[in-house]
Design an enzyme around this catalytic site. Sequence first.
Site, short mmCIF file in Angstrom:
data_model
loop_
_atom_site.label_atom_id
_atom_site.label_comp_id
_atom_site.label_asym_id
_atom_site.label_seq_id
_atom_site.Cartn_x
_atom_site.Cartn_y
_atom_site.Cartn_z
N LYS A 78 0.86 -1.19 0.00
CA LYS A 78 0.00 0.00 0.00
C LYS A 78 0.89 1.24 0.00
CE LYS A 78 -3.85 1.96 2.74
NZ LYS A 78 -4.73 1.71 3.92
N SER A 153 -9.70 1.57 3.01
CA SER A 153 -8.85 2.37 2.14
C SER A 153 -7.80 1.56 1.38
CB SER A 153 -8.13 3.45 2.96
OG SER A 153 -7.26 2.86 3.92
N SER A 177 -9.93 -0.89 7.10
CA SER A 177 -9.33 -0.67 5.79
C SER A 177 -8.57 -1.85 5.21
CB SER A 177 -8.40 0.55 5.84
OG SER A 177 -9.14 1.73 5.98
#
Length: 485
Positions: A78, A153, A177
């Site tokens: 990420k 997210s 997330s």
Amino acid sequence: MALTDLTIHELQALLKNREISSRELTQAFLTRIADTDQRIGAFITQSEEAALKNAEAADARLAAGNAASLTGIPLALKDIFITEGMRTTCASRILDNFVPPYSGTAVRKLQEQDAVILGKLNMDEFAMGSSNENSAFGTVKNPWNQDCVPGGSSGGSAACVAARQAVATLGTDTGGSIRQPASHCGVVGLKPTYGRVSRYGVIAYASSLDQVGPLTRDVEDCALMLGAVAGYDPADSTSINTPVPDYQAALKQGIQGLKIGLPKEYFIEGLDTDIRQTIDKAIATLRKLGAEPVEVSLPHTEYAVACYYLIATAEASSNLARYDGVRYGERVDQGRGLIDMYMQSRAAGFGPEVKRRIMLGTYALSSGYYDAYYLKAQKVRTLIRQDFLDAFNQVDVILTPVAPTPAFRMGEKTADPLQMYLSDIFTIPVNLAGTCGMSVPCGFSHDGLPIGLQLIGRPFGEETILRTAYAYEQATDWHRHCAPL
């Protein structure tokens, strides 16, 4: 079966026996990314040249017979993890040109095992979102249905694994997330106990809630990845100095006699019919495997979303104050003075959702409202944590849905922030309590969208939720389904 369809534990044997090389494996994933990412949008930055170079170094280590558990395995991160020499944007314009001078602890642990990093993955800007529609680098699409969101997210991290673009990924979880996108994309995702994995080198959203965790194809890979990044780190003051168990060794202990709590507050009217039916079938499967379902209560669940959006935004308003266009990141030089430059740089650099949350947090911390909002939210957080501790006096694991609906269509909730915030209603309490939780694939909706099962453990109870998930996974085949790309 293609190399890109194999798990870490399957690839380990092939690499160790020299049946394939890491370079060959890495090239297969780079080709897969080239073939699919125009449709998915999972990557912000690719690192093809460095990945192939690192794969060759991994091959040398494999040939010398001193490989680690992740040597030669292609992974992706990420874009919230600080990576030395590789652009780190947090999906924000304000960090578009930021190349860090060091790597964070979790990244360094992967690199020390000669894992091959393919690149950095798309996300909601500064990890603020539930749909991956808030990125300055475009929306990530769900590999199962490209009209739908992948969740957020860590949407890029989940979509990347589901699209077979990397064997596994690292994400972060502040209010769901990791688990929510894992559920929406049909992969395994685990949020560890707060303090189990170092946050050093992770760009902060809400420091008392953020936690690093893996997204993988199956539970065994999840256990392996967690073991690789977990552990005490003196560079992170919130890191807990307790031994890291052998998570893989715990997987096959079975769940005979395990008590599984079913919180009545999570199984309410309005829960999507497909979700309810799928979760009920999963409960029946666990019962057949020897577990004992028990109803429990988490009475303060209804206050969790409001509590979270006061605490998280308050912490964000402080954490994001550092982005001023002076020390790093984008700068607007048209201001009439220093303060004007700050204002213009932040106005141009932050997206609308980030601005909304900064304003919410600043309001909650303001002198006239601190006691009424922020302090009260912290008291509610304590009650929510106590709810979980009380429940774990009765049961070993708590089972819930991950999300109230399967993945929704793009644009469906962007005009209504409250509806978007409610997407995380079943995952937020775990972060507020500081304990661990994971999502495991457990079926599909009537229109073919993945559904995840959430397993919640007591603090530092990752072994128990992993072996519960593994027992369930071995009795089903949901994790073997591939997105139709």
